[in-house]
Design a protein around this motif. Structure first.
Motif, PDB file in Angstrom:
ATOM      1  N   ALA A   1      41.883  57.597  45.387  1.00  0.00           N
ATOM      2  CA  ALA A   1      41.396  58.679  44.523  1.00  0.00           C
ATOM      3  C   ALA A   1      40.491  58.183  43.400  1.00  0.00           C
ATOM      4  CB  ALA A   1      42.580  59.440  43.926  1.00  0.00           C
ATOM      5  N   LEU A   2      40.454  56.875  43.167  1.00  0.00           N
ATOM      6  CA  LEU A   2      39.606  56.349  42.096  1.00  0.00           C
ATOM      7  C   LEU A   2      38.143  56.590  42.417  1.00  0.00           C
ATOM      8  CD1 LEU A   2      41.224  52.878  41.204  1.00  0.00           C
ATOM      9  CD2 LEU A   2      41.196  54.927  39.792  1.00  0.00           C
ATOM     10  N   GLY A   3      37.332  56.725  41.385  1.00  0.00           N
ATOM     11  CA  GLY A   3      35.892  56.799  41.572  1.00  0.00           C
ATOM     12  C   GLY A   3      35.332  55.429  41.914  1.00  0.00           C
ATOM     13  N   LYS A   4      34.086  55.181  41.507  1.00  0.00           N
ATOM     14  CA  LYS A   4      33.485  53.876  41.786  1.00  0.00           C
ATOM     15  C   LYS A   4      34.166  52.751  41.014  1.00  0.00           C
ATOM     16  CE  LYS A   4      28.881  55.614  42.966  1.00  0.00           C
ATOM     17  NZ  LYS A   4      27.427  55.554  42.643  1.00  0.00           N
ATOM     18  N   GLU A   5      34.789  53.094  39.896  1.00  0.00           N
ATOM     19  CA  GLU A   5      35.529  52.099  39.121  1.00  0.00           C
ATOM     20  C   GLU A   5      36.632  52.801  38.353  1.00  0.00           C
ATOM     21  OE1 GLU A   5      32.965  51.631  35.046  1.00  0.00           O
ATOM     22  OE2 GLU A   5      32.288  50.473  36.785  1.00  0.00           O
ATOM     23  N   GLY A   6      37.575  52.013  37.884  1.00  0.00           N
ATOM     24  CA  GLY A   6      38.693  52.577  37.147  1.00  0.00           C
ATOM     25  C   GLY A   6      39.837  51.583  37.051  1.00  0.00           C
ATOM     26  N   VAL A   7      40.954  52.055  36.507  1.00  0.00           N
ATOM     27  CA  VAL A   7      42.136  51.217  36.341  1.00  0.00           C
ATOM     28  C   VAL A   7      43.199  51.704  37.319  1.00  0.00           C
ATOM     29  CG1 VAL A   7      43.946  50.468  34.771  1.00  0.00           C
ATOM     30  CG2 VAL A   7      41.603  50.757  33.927  1.00  0.00           C
ATOM     31  N   TRP A   8      43.661  50.804  38.171  1.00  0.00           N
ATOM     32  CA  TRP A   8      44.650  51.105  39.198  1.00  0.00           C
ATOM     33  C   TRP A   8      46.019  50.638  38.734  1.00  0.00           C
ATOM     34  CZ3 TRP A   8      45.411  48.014  44.319  1.00  0.00           C
ATOM     35  CH2 TRP A   8      46.277  48.720  45.168  1.00  0.00           C
ATOM     36  N   GLN A   9      46.968  51.531  38.666  1.00  0.00           N
ATOM     37  CA  GLN A   9      48.348  51.197  38.317  1.00  0.00           C
ATOM     38  C   GLN A   9      49.074  50.768  39.586  1.00  0.00           C
ATOM     39  OE1 GLN A   9      49.730  51.246  35.283  1.00  0.00           O
ATOM     40  NE2 GLN A   9      48.062  52.194  34.122  1.00  0.00           N
ATOM     41  N   VAL A  10      49.436  49.465  39.673  1.00  0.00           N
ATOM     42  CA  VAL A  10      50.079  48.943  40.873  1.00  0.00           C
ATOM     43  C   VAL A  10      51.082  47.868  40.471  1.00  0.00           C
ATOM     44  CG1 VAL A  10      48.195  47.280  41.238  1.00  0.00           C
ATOM     45  CG2 VAL A  10      49.675  47.921  43.156  1.00  0.00           C
ATOM     46  N   ASN A  11      52.268  47.874  41.070  1.00  0.00           N
ATOM     47  CA  ASN A  11      53.318  46.886  40.756  1.00  0.00           C
ATOM     48  C   ASN A  11      53.695  46.883  39.285  1.00  0.00           C
ATOM     49  OD1 ASN A  11      52.193  44.339  43.109  1.00  0.00           O
ATOM     50  ND2 ASN A  11      53.564  46.051  43.427  1.00  0.00           N
ATOM     51  N   GLY A  12      53.491  48.000  38.589  1.00  0.00           N
ATOM     52  CA  GLY A  12      53.865  48.065  37.188  1.00  0.00           C
ATOM     53  C   GLY A  12      52.865  47.442  36.241  1.00  0.00           C
ATOM     54  N   VAL A  13      51.678  47.067  36.733  1.00  0.00           N
ATOM     55  CA  VAL A  13      50.644  46.489  35.878  1.00  0.00           C
ATOM     56  C   VAL A  13      49.344  47.254  36.083  1.00  0.00           C
ATOM     57  CG1 VAL A  13      51.687  44.193  35.882  1.00  0.00           C
ATOM     58  CG2 VAL A  13      49.980  44.776  37.613  1.00  0.00           C
ATOM     59  N   GLU A  14      48.373  46.989  35.211  1.00  0.00           N
ATOM     60  CA  GLU A  14      47.067  47.627  35.316  1.00  0.00           C
ATOM     61  C   GLU A  14      46.063  46.646  35.906  1.00  0.00           C
ATOM     62  OE1 GLU A  14      45.941  49.056  31.497  1.00  0.00           O
ATOM     63  OE2 GLU A  14      47.265  50.800  31.581  1.00  0.00           O
ATOM     64  N   LEU A  15      45.306  47.113  36.919  1.00  0.00           N
ATOM     65  CA  LEU A  15      44.285  46.289  37.553  1.00  0.00           C
ATOM     66  C   LEU A  15      42.949  47.015  37.428  1.00  0.00           C
ATOM     67  CD1 LEU A  15      43.489  43.833  39.197  1.00  0.00           C
ATOM     68  CD2 LEU A  15      44.205  45.039  41.262  1.00  0.00           C
ATOM     69  N   LYS A  16      42.055  46.427  36.648  1.00  0.00           N
ATOM     70  CA  LYS A  16      40.739  47.026  36.461  1.00  0.00           C
ATOM     71  C   LYS A  16      39.878  46.723  37.681  1.00  0.00           C
ATOM     72  CE  LYS A  16      36.516  46.654  33.782  1.00  0.00           C
ATOM     73  NZ  LYS A  16      35.739  45.756  32.893  1.00  0.00           N
ATOM     74  N   LEU A  17      39.299  47.779  38.300  1.00  0.00           N
ATOM     75  CA  LEU A  17      38.499  47.644  39.509  1.00  0.00           C
ATOM     76  C   LEU A  17      37.104  48.219  39.271  1.00  0.00           C
ATOM     77  CD1 LEU A  17      41.175  48.805  42.111  1.00  0.00           C
ATOM     78  CD2 LEU A  17      40.559  46.456  41.516  1.00  0.00           C
ATOM     79  N   THR A  18      36.097  47.553  39.809  1.00  0.00           N
ATOM     80  CA  THR A  18      34.715  48.010  39.682  1.00  0.00           C
ATOM     81  C   THR A  18      34.036  47.971  41.047  1.00  0.00           C
ATOM     82  OG1 THR A  18      33.924  45.770  39.187  1.00  0.00           O
ATOM     83  CG2 THR A  18      34.548  47.149  37.305  1.00  0.00           C
TER      84      THR A  18
END
Length: 756
Positions: free
Chosen positions: A639-656
């Protein structure tokens, strides 16, 4: 007060800017040569960049209209403005209309700074109109100078109190020096995002959500000095002593140092003069003349440091016997002061400050010096560190409770000695002749005190060279006496009433203390398989006791029960460190030698906040939760756009660049191309299988910025911008190399790490 002008200009009931905390300023008042820096992009009546250096408990500030640069050919005007409080460091938000400085603010860059030599007091340098320093930020790096050019202050006028728009303000120039970080044409306006949240000023003004939550640079400002006490400087402080324990252990609440195999020395500095004391509080200058004078190795006016003087052999290891040959010789090389504790600093007694905070503060005030080093440590991994010390043929390690107080004159269970090679201090009570080259001195007769009496403990007859025999005889002959000093004397059947092993014995007054390697004790309290290591100058003979190791488990429990309660922040940190254990995993074994001297063993480390690598499950074992990515988390990725912050395993992963093609379509169906998002999804799905094989293995990153079909390159070091929750492994086996430094590698211990 230094922040009065900041307070005067603001109504804290209307502005979101933080009010000053005087306790924070006081805690940082002694930091005058290094600290943190921040640059805030501020759209007020005029766009400008607020450049702030953390010095002396405040943020010394300049407004830079066109922003700092990496271009050494461009000089930037900077206007000195009022000091800001430390709390302003990470301020990002909107200052309301009709308030001073109204407009939007982002944290444009942050990091650490350090003054260049010979500057020791940055505030004094600023008063003089010029300071040279080095920045290590996310955008700004390298050497800079800021120099005053006009607007020098008048007697009743502080230029820093003026608004920067005032043309009469104190003007400076911020100049980038030519170095490895310089970039021609570099402009701050080409880099508009916040390092704290990823937002621009427009995003902040529109109150948009943060793209990420950047970690504030670590600095002394995080040191908890709330337990420090304002007090006059003592003449000296009795040293705290360690308790001998049975076995090594691993515990996240403890840190571990090398047992240095030298002479304990306390350094007391006041008014530019250094006094040094031995463990027995005798004048250590007798043994190590001018070793620590002048005090150019530390940034402090009044300070008491605890440490140990060691002699370094050709292999880089501490050598107690070598140390004996250097005593009393001014200017002799090969001596190093390992500083491991800070007891008093510029008006504050630090005995009740937790150990790890004392060590952080010590590290911040020590300066690079060939004869003084910060005694490094590892956290949590005691078993592996002990094994590394044994492999490096070191004496042992010291385990210290991280939150422990400093207990003057007490042998405490909060410090535990874990010896690789058992040693014992012994009192010399006589000597016997030998044969051949050793006919003058074959062995020394030794003992220890118990219940106020010197108990006979046998003889030590090995470890002597010709020079040592000559020195010992010169020290013992003036102490010769008719009667044995032991109470009771050696037993009548001891090798024939002082015949045999005690034949031709010469008794001496019990005034000399020696250190010996010890093979053990007989049931009768006699040393066995013992070798002489050297004398302990200044040691009180009556304080020498037979050391008996306490059970490690009971000692640890006693120390933790007696220590101050663990704070909530410490508890949270402890939850993210390795679980208490008495056996290390393979990766921990590699990661535990970071404090071993360079030539004594490999230097490795695991980041403080890293979790242990999860155990590999068997075919029927449960898969750890952190190896799984849920269907909801995969749906959030999609559901993320071209970039964003993904909440996974209880941490934040910034994706671009999630829709960026990485793989070309493949025959026969020709579907594709495969995007970055799809590759991340694939890694997330195969993580439970893949992580079984990656367990405890350091990884490299091979990058293909233009897709897998284009040329790529190896990125062998984790960048500073990487998430702080990643587990890192520090490369071993490259110490001493000139072509490169050791790299930090990723340990993939969870699905989120693999996806990163």
């Amino acid at each position: 007060m230094p922040l009065d002008e900041y307070r005067r200009k603001r109504d804290f009931a209307k502005t979101p800017e933080p009010p000053p905390d005087d306790a924070t300023a006081a805690a940082r008042a002694s930091a005058l040569r290094r600290g943190r820096f921040v640059v805030q992009r501020h759209r007020a009546s005029r766009l400008h960049y607020d450049f702030r250096l953390e010095i002396g408990g405040v943020l010394v500030s300049w407004a830079v209209p066109k922003g700092p640069t990496l271009d050494p050919g461009t000089r930037r005007m900077a206007v000195h403005v009022e000091d800001h409080p430390i709390e302003y460091f990470d301020f990002e938000g909107v200052i309301p209309a009709k308030q001073y400085g109204s407009g939007d603010v982002i944290v444009w860059d942050w990091g650490t700074w350090e003054a260049e030599s010979p500057i020791t007091d940055a505030l004094e340098a600023i008063r003089d109109g010029e300071i040279k320093f080095r920045l290590d930020g996310q955008k700004l790096k390298g050497r800079y100078t800021i120099v005053r050019t006009s607007g020098r202050k008048h007697k009743a006028d502080d230029p820093a109190a003026r608004a920067f728009e005032d043309d009469q303000g104190e003007q400076w120039l911020l100049i980038k020096k030519r170095d490895e970080a310089a970039q021609a044409g570099w402009d701050a306006e080409d880099h508009p995002q916040s390092v704290k949240t990823g937002r621009t000023n427009d995003d902040v003004k529109a109150d948009r959500d943060a793209l990420w939550n950047g970690q504030t640079p670590a600095a002394e400002a995080e040191i908890d000095l709330s337990a420090a006490v304002a007090a006059p400087m003592p003449v000296y402080i009795e040293p705290m002593l360690a308790t001998l324990a049975t076995t090594a252990f691993s515990d996240p609440d403890w840190l571990y140092e090398i047992k240095w195999d030298g002479f304990r020395v306390q350094a007391v500095i006041q008014d530019g003069k250094v006094r040094t004391y031995t463990r027995g509080l005798k004048d250590a200058e007798t043994y190590f003349p001018r070793l620590l004078s002048p005090p150019s190795w530390i940034e402090a006016k009044q300070v008491i440091v605890d440490g140990e003087v060691v002699a370094i052999d050709e292999d880089g290891r501490p050598d107690f016997s070598l140390l004996q040959t250097k005593l009393g010789q001014p200017g002799v090389g090969g001596l190093v002061y390992q500083a491991f504790d800070l007891l008093y600093l510029d008006g504050r007694l630090l005995l009740n400050v937790p150990l790890e905070d004392r060590k952080r503060l010590l590290r911040s005030v020590l300066k690079d010096h060939p004869r003084v080093r910060f005694a490094a440590h590892v956290e949590g991994e005691g078993v592996a560190f002990y094994e590394a010390a044994a492999a490096s043929r070191l004496e042992g390690i010291i385990a210290k409770l991280r939150r422990s107080r400093y207990e003057p004159g007490r042998r405490s269970s909060a410090w535990l000695k874990l010896k690789v090679r058992p040693e014992q201090e012994l009192v010399i009570g006589g000597w016997t002749p030998g044969e051949g080259n050793a006919r003058d001195l074959g062995a020394v007769v030794v003992g220890y005190y118990d219940d106020g009496k010197l108990r006979f403990a046998g003889k030590v007859g090995s470890g002597f060279t010709g020079a040592i025999r000559k020195e010992l005889l010169a020290r013992m002959k003036p102490l010769a006496t008719e009667a044995p000093p032991f109470d009771p004397p050696p037993p009548v059947d001891y090798k024939g009433r002082w015949g045999g092993d005690l034949g031709a014995v010469t008794w001496v007054k019990p005034e000399l203390v020696m250190r010996a390697e010890l093979g053990g004790w007989t049931r009768d309290g006699i040393v066995r398989q013992t070798a002489y290591k050297g004398l302990e100058p200044g040691r009180d003979p009556t304080s020498v006791r037979r050391e008996t190791a306490v059970a490690t488990t009971s000692a640890v429990k006693a120390a933790e029960a007696d220590a101050p309660p663990q704070g909530e922040a410490e508890k949270d940190a402890a939850m993210t460190t390795t679980a208490k254990s008495s056996t290390p995993s393979k990766s921990k074994g590699a990661a535990a030698a970071s404090a071993v001297p360079k030539a004594a063993g490999s230097r490795t480390r695991v980041s403080k906040s890293a979790k242990s690598a999860a155990p590999a499950p068997g075919p029927s074992a449960d898969i750890p939760d952190e190896w799984r990515v849920t269907d909801d988390e995969l749906a959030a990725l999609d559901a993320l756009g071209k970039e964003g912050v993904w909440q996974v395993n209880g941490v934040e992963l910034k994706l671009t660049n999630l829709d960026k093609p990485l793989f070309d379509p493949r025959p026969p169906d020709g579907d594709g191309p495969i995007t970055k998002r799809e590759l991340i999804r694939y890694f997330a799905r195969i993580a439970p299988t893949m992580l079984r094989h990656l367990k405890d293995r350091p990884l490299n990153l091979q990058r293909f910025p233009n897709g897998a079909g284009a040329p790529g390159f190896w990125q062998k070091d984790i960048p500073d911008s990487a998430p702080k929750w990643l587990t890192r492994w520090h490369e071993t086996g490259v110490d001493g190399r000139e072509d490169r430094e050791a790299n930090d590698h990723l340990i993939a211990d969870r699905a989120a790490s693999l996806c990163w």
